[in-house]
Structures are given as C-alpha cells and as structure tokens.
Enzyme design. Structure first.
Site, PDB file in Angstrom:
ATOM      1  N   CYS A 148       0.841  -1.186   0.000  1.00 42.07           N
ATOM      2  CA  CYS A 148       0.000   0.000   0.000  1.00 42.07           C
ATOM      3  C   CYS A 148       0.883   1.245   0.000  1.00 42.07           C
ATOM      4  O   CYS A 148       1.789   1.368   0.822  1.00 42.07           O
ATOM      5  CB  CYS A 148      -0.895  -0.007   1.233  1.00 42.07           C
ATOM      6  SG  CYS A 148      -2.177  -1.267   1.136  1.00 42.07           S
ATOM      7  N   PRO A 200      10.588   3.721   2.748  1.00 46.96           N
ATOM      8  CA  PRO A 200      11.978   3.403   2.380  1.00 46.96           C
ATOM      9  C   PRO A 200      12.418   2.043   2.908  1.00 46.96           C
ATOM     10  O   PRO A 200      11.744   1.438   3.753  1.00 46.96           O
ATOM     11  CB  PRO A 200      12.782   4.526   3.053  1.00 46.96           C
ATOM     12  CG  PRO A 200      11.934   4.985   4.188  1.00 46.96           C
ATOM     13  CD  PRO A 200      10.504   4.758   3.794  1.00 46.96           C
ATOM     14  N   VAL A 244       3.746   6.517  13.507  1.00 51.97           N
ATOM     15  CA  VAL A 244       4.512   5.531  12.722  1.00 51.97           C
ATOM     16  C   VAL A 244       4.628   6.007  11.276  1.00 51.97           C
ATOM     17  O   VAL A 244       5.724   6.055  10.701  1.00 51.97           O
ATOM     18  CB  VAL A 244       3.843   4.141  12.785  1.00 51.97           C
ATOM     19  CG1 VAL A 244       4.613   3.140  11.938  1.00 51.97           C
ATOM     20  CG2 VAL A 244       3.737   3.661  14.221  1.00 51.97           C
TER      21      VAL A 244
HETATM   22  C1  EPZ Z   1       4.605  -3.243   8.361  1.00 49.08           C
HETATM   23  O1  EPZ Z   1       5.075  -2.444   7.288  1.00 49.08           O
HETATM   24  C2  EPZ Z   1       3.226  -3.726   7.972  1.00 49.08           C
HETATM   25  N1  EPZ Z   1       3.319  -4.534   6.779  1.00 49.08           N
HETATM   26  C3  EPZ Z   1       2.306  -2.529   7.763  1.00 49.08           C
HETATM   27  O2  EPZ Z   1       1.006  -3.054   7.530  1.00 49.08           O
HETATM   28  C4  EPZ Z   1       2.298  -1.671   9.015  1.00 49.08           C
HETATM   29  O3  EPZ Z   1       1.590  -0.490   8.742  1.00 49.08           O
HETATM   30  C5  EPZ Z   1       3.715  -1.320   9.450  1.00 49.08           C
HETATM   31  O4  EPZ Z   1       4.533  -2.511   9.564  1.00 49.08           O
HETATM   32  C6  EPZ Z   1       3.783  -0.618  10.796  1.00 49.08           C
HETATM   33  O5  EPZ Z   1       3.226  -1.438  11.797  1.00 49.08           O
HETATM   34  C7  EPZ Z   1       3.594  -5.831   6.889  1.00 49.08           C
HETATM   35  O6  EPZ Z   1       3.770  -6.357   7.961  1.00 49.08           O
HETATM   36  C8  EPZ Z   1       3.648  -6.606   5.622  1.00 49.08           C
HETATM   37  P1  EPZ Z   1       7.763  -0.313   9.208  1.00 49.08           P
HETATM   38  P2  EPZ Z   1       6.606  -2.017   7.241  1.00 49.08           P
HETATM   39  O7  EPZ Z   1       9.069  -0.689   8.612  1.00 49.08           O
HETATM   40  O8  EPZ Z   1       7.429  -3.091   7.825  1.00 49.08           O
HETATM   41  C9  EPZ Z   1      10.062   3.821   8.563  1.00 49.08           C
HETATM   42  C10 EPZ Z   1      -1.031  -3.382   6.372  1.00 49.08           C
HETATM   43  O9  EPZ Z   1      -1.998  -2.641   6.066  1.00 49.08           O
HETATM   44  N2  EPZ Z   1      11.095   3.046   7.854  1.00 49.08           N
HETATM   45  O10 EPZ Z   1       7.466  -0.791  10.575  1.00 49.08           O
HETATM   46  O11 EPZ Z   1       6.879  -1.564   5.869  1.00 49.08           O
HETATM   47  C11 EPZ Z   1       8.738   3.883   7.802  1.00 49.08           C
HETATM   48  O12 EPZ Z   1       8.753   4.889   6.821  1.00 49.08           O
HETATM   49  C12 EPZ Z   1       0.376  -2.884   6.237  1.00 49.08           C
HETATM   50  O13 EPZ Z   1      -1.190  -4.532   6.770  1.00 49.08           O
HETATM   51  C13 EPZ Z   1      12.239   3.675   7.431  1.00 49.08           C
HETATM   52  O14 EPZ Z   1      12.428   4.884   7.610  1.00 49.08           O
HETATM   53  O15 EPZ Z   1       6.607  -0.744   8.217  1.00 49.08           O
HETATM   54  C14 EPZ Z   1       7.757   4.136   8.926  1.00 49.08           C
HETATM   55  O16 EPZ Z   1       7.746   5.506   9.241  1.00 49.08           O
HETATM   56  C15 EPZ Z   1       0.422  -1.485   5.713  1.00 49.08           C
HETATM   57  N3  EPZ Z   1      13.179   2.933   6.786  1.00 49.08           N
HETATM   58  C16 EPZ Z   1       8.369   3.376  10.108  1.00 49.08           C
HETATM   59  O17 EPZ Z   1       9.722   3.148   9.764  1.00 49.08           O
HETATM   60  C17 EPZ Z   1      13.037   1.588   6.579  1.00 49.08           C
HETATM   61  O18 EPZ Z   1      13.946   0.975   6.008  1.00 49.08           O
HETATM   62  C18 EPZ Z   1       7.727   2.028  10.397  1.00 49.08           C
HETATM   63  O19 EPZ Z   1       7.624   1.269   9.172  1.00 49.08           O
HETATM   64  C19 EPZ Z   1      11.854   0.957   7.016  1.00 49.08           C
HETATM   65  C20 EPZ Z   1      10.896   1.712   7.661  1.00 49.08           C
END
Ligand code: EPZ
Length: 422
Positions: free
Chosen positions: A116, A122, A322
């Site tokens: 999504c 990133p 988040v």
């Molecule tokens: C997971 O995404 C989930 N997806 C998301 O669910 C969920 O919204 C998210 O975690 C937060 O709980 C899956 O599990 C498949 P993050 P993810 O890395 O891992 C920043 C749904 O609807 N960040 O925890 O991609 C990022 O921008 C989906 O089921 C970096 O800066 O999320 C955010 O602000 C949508 N650099 C924060 O960390 C990175 O390399 C948390 O993102 C990675 C992330």
C-alpha cells in the site's frame, strides 16, 4: 472488486477472526530458511498469502493447501530464481525476500517492492541490517558469501527491518544482537516460528526491546498462526462506525489492550473474555484522542478505521507517529461526508459530518478500503465502493460474507462482470 453497499445498517452479531496477515507473511518467507516440511494452520484466505506462495514456488518450494486454512510447505530442494517483479511489486512483504534469499541462496535481486502506497516507505533500515551481517549491496543485487554475527541498532522501530534482521540472524550460529526492534505480536510470531525451527532467541524488553539470536540449520515447523489483531480491531470498530453491537471471536485480547482502552474512552460498552470481546456503541461518543505508535500502542494499520469511527461521530482527534503522513483516507471519507481539520502537529480533528455526500468512491489502499465500506454502511443512502486494485481482498478474508453475517447488505461485483454488462 466493486462493492455495492446499502446504507443505514447497524452491524450486530458475532464474527470469527482469521489468522494474522502480518504474522503469516514473514513466516512463509522464513520457511525458505528451513529444510523439511512445515505445517501452518490458521492461515488466512487472503490474496497476499497467494502472492507469497507463488514467490516460494518459484524457488522450488512444494506447497499444498490441505484444508482451507492449512498449508504444508516442503523446502528441501530449492534453487535461486530471480523474483518476478510483477509479483514482488504487489506486496510490501516481498522485502522479506532480502533476508530469506540471502540466508538460503547468498544472493537476491532487489526489485520493485510493492504494498500500500499511503506514504513513502523506504528500505534503508533493511539495508543497514544487511550490511551489518556482511551483505554487499550492488546496484540492484545483494550478495553475501557468508553471513556474520553482528550487533544491529535500529535508529527507529521498523517491523520490516526487524523481520529481515531476524531472518539473517537465524542463519548464523554465533550470537547476533538486534537492538530497538519491533515487538508487534506478528514479529513475536516469527520469533516463535524460528525458535521451533531451531534458533535460540532471548528477548530483553528494557531499556529498549532487543533480540539475542543464535541460529544455524533450521528444520520444518508445525504451528498455528496468531489471530489477526487488525481484522479484530476493524470489526470492533465497525460497531462504532455503524452504531451497532459486535462480538469478535477467536481473538487474543492481550494484543488489543490499547484499542480496548480507546473505545472505552469513546464511551463504548466493552466486555472482554478469554478469546472474545463484545462492543456496544455509545449513542453519543465522548471526545477522545487516538495516537498510533509502535506496539503496544494503537496500531497504525487501524488508523483509517479509527478515523472512520471518529468521523461518523464527528469528534476526537487522530495522530499517527509511525506513518505521520498516512492520510490517504481523508479524501474518500470527505467525499462520503466526513469533516475534519488538520493541525500543524499532524493531528486530525474530526467535526460533524455532512448529510450530503458522493454516491461512489475509489479505494486507495487496504485499510482505508475497509474503513470506506464501514463508513458507507452507516450512511442513509446507497454507495458504490470501487476497489479497482482489489486491495481489500489482500488483507480481509471473506470480507463481504463476514459483514453480511453481521447484518450488512453488501453485494460484490467483479470488474470483469461489470465490463461484460456494459
Ligand atoms: C509493516 O510495514 C506492515 N506490513 C504494515 O502493515 C504496518 O503499517 C507497518 O509494519 C507498521 O506497523 C507488513 O507487515 C507486511 P515499518 P513495514 O518498517 O514493515 C520507517 C497493512 O496494512 N522506515 O514498521 O513496511 C517507515 O517509513 C500494512 O497490513 C524507514 O524509515 O513498516 C515508517 O515511518 C500497511 N526505513 C516506520 O519506519 C526503513 O527501512 C515504520 O515502518 C523501514 C521503515
């Protein structure tokens, strides 16, 4: 899918919650790191699972669905094949190919990772972990002859980067330390899978969550996927959006404490039992401020559904720490009559909704799609919700059937059927 929704329905009744999408996806990728047969039960019937299974099959994994919610996956004879970009771009969880393929094959091409696109997502933290374990990042490929034990400190909490860190650490015999990790129930479900597969993992909770991991050669695992806390939260909030009374069954209430406190603050009557919870919506909601943050706080994935509830009552505020720019729900909700103001600190304040609204809207992403259908149920007129990318099917099993069993009147139409009738 196109959803034709008859408005003015209060949802009432019981709904059984399926297995967690965000737990099963990393576990499926982790099977690539095992030798032998894994048997997973409680697997939700959602298209994201099918997408991951097609990626696993491309490496030679033998996958059998022995019951609607039970998968057998055999991973003895695998060989590397370039992941198909058409498939990887469908889901965010394809980033887990990084840890799984480096661990099993020593290489992976970094192609387009989908999911999504409600805001920028990133992968720098994933790559930070890869480098720490000895991976060499080339233009669009990562290689590693050997993975080394290391200490990775994540500057911010990331579910995805923590998962990749765990997958990499699970392949190294010496102890690796992952610091400032995500401890969402779905991450701990992966920890449970890896422990059963043969890893030794201990967890330190303070001063900040840290995993100590000793891995090695992993074997197949038999386990049940944890219940989906986001699906459970969505149906609990559906009662608030539509002014109804809903019981969610087959849940783990310990995963939903923050949501329980919040809906009580809004004035809902909530009864929590060992494996279920019943919510009765208030006639008028009390003003309450929702703040989404890493677990155990309110989950960001519920922010669009929380917004639907707050928007219907026209009260309260919502802030997401988040994904602070996760606002893709505002435009479709506004089209459906919701009113709000955005303040400079990122909070959205909800105001009384308008009586007039659009009769059709298009879904921008998975969770907003679910929120839009619920919102439309609460309106006094009929609404058509166009989900041209089939986002909702990616994460909610039997969504229409479950809603209709709660008294909704939602008809599904496929895009193909619509085209045939034009
Ligand atoms: C997971 O995404 C989930 N997806 C998301 O669910 C969920 O919204 C998210 O975690 C937060 O709980 C899956 O599990 C498949 P993050 P993810 O890395 O891992 C920043 C749904 O609807 N960040 O925890 O991609 C990022 O921008 C989906 O089921 C970096 O800066 O999320 C955010 O602000 C949508 N650099 C924060 O960390 C990175 O390399 C948390 O993102 C990675 C992330």
């Amino acid at each position: 899918m196109i959803y034709h929704i008859r408005g003015g329905r209060r949802l009432e009744g019981c709904v059984k919650i399926g297995g967690s999408k965000n737990a099963v996806l990393p576990i499926l990728f982790a099977t690539l790191l095992t030798r032998g047969k894994s048997i997973l039960s409680g697997v939700p019937e959602i298209t994201d699972v099918d997408t991951v299974l097609s990626l696993l099959r491309a490496f030679g994994a033998e996958v059998r669905r022995v019951a609607p919610d039970v998968l057998e996956i055999e991973t003895n004879n695998l060989s590397y094949a370039s992941p198909c970009e058409r498939i990887t771009r469908q889901i965010r969880a394809s980033t887990y190919l990084i840890g799984a393929c480096l661990g099993r094959f020593g290489r992976v091409e970094i192609s387009a990772f989908g999911g999504c696109s409600f805001c920028e997502r990133p992968i720098d933290l994933h790559l930070h972990a890869v480098r720490a374990f000895g991976g060499e990042i080339r233009q669009n490929e990562i290689l590693c002859k050997q993975l080394y034990a290391c200490r990775v400190v994540f500057p911010i909490v990331s579910v995805g980067a923590t998962v990749n860190g765990l997958l990499l650490a699970s392949q190294v015999e010496d102890e690796s330390i992952l610091e400032n990790v995500a401890i969402e129930p779905h991450v701990l479900a992966l920890v449970a899978f890896l422990r059963i597969a043969g890893c030794r993992i201990s967890i330190l909770h303070t001063p900040r969550p840290t995993f100590f991991v000793r891995g090695g050669r992993l074997h197949g695992v038999k386990m049940r996927v944890i219940p989906d806390m986001i699906e459970a939260g969505t149906y609990l909030l559906s009662a608030l959006v539509t002014g109804g009374r809903v019981t969610v069954e087959q849940i783990d209430p310990t995963h939903l404490s923050a949501l329980f406190s919040f809906v009580r603050k809004m004035g809902a009557d909530l009864t929590v039992k060992e494996r279920s919870a019943t919510i009765i919506s208030p006639a008028r909601a009390t003003c309450a401020d929702a703040v989404c943050a890493p677990y155990p706080a309110l989950p960001t994935d519920l922010s669009p559904v929380l917004a639907a509830a707050l928007a219907r009552y026209g009260t309260g505020t919502l802030r997401d720490t988040v994904f602070p720019k996760r606002r893709s729900f505002l435009t479709p909700y506004h089209a459906l009559g919701a009113n709000f103001v955005e303040s400079e600190d990122g909070a959205i304040s909800f105001l009384s909704p308008d009586a007039s609204h659009a009769d059709s809207v298009t879904v921008p992403d998975l969770r907003t799609g679910a929120g839009m259908v619920l919102y439309a149920l609460s309106l006094n007129t009929d609404t058509t919700v166009y989900d041209t990318q089939d986002y909702i099917l990616r994460g909610y099993e039997h969504f229409t059937e479950k809603l209709n069993a709660l008294g909704a009147c939602v008809c599904e139409e496929t895009h193909e059927h619509r085209k045939e009738n034009i």
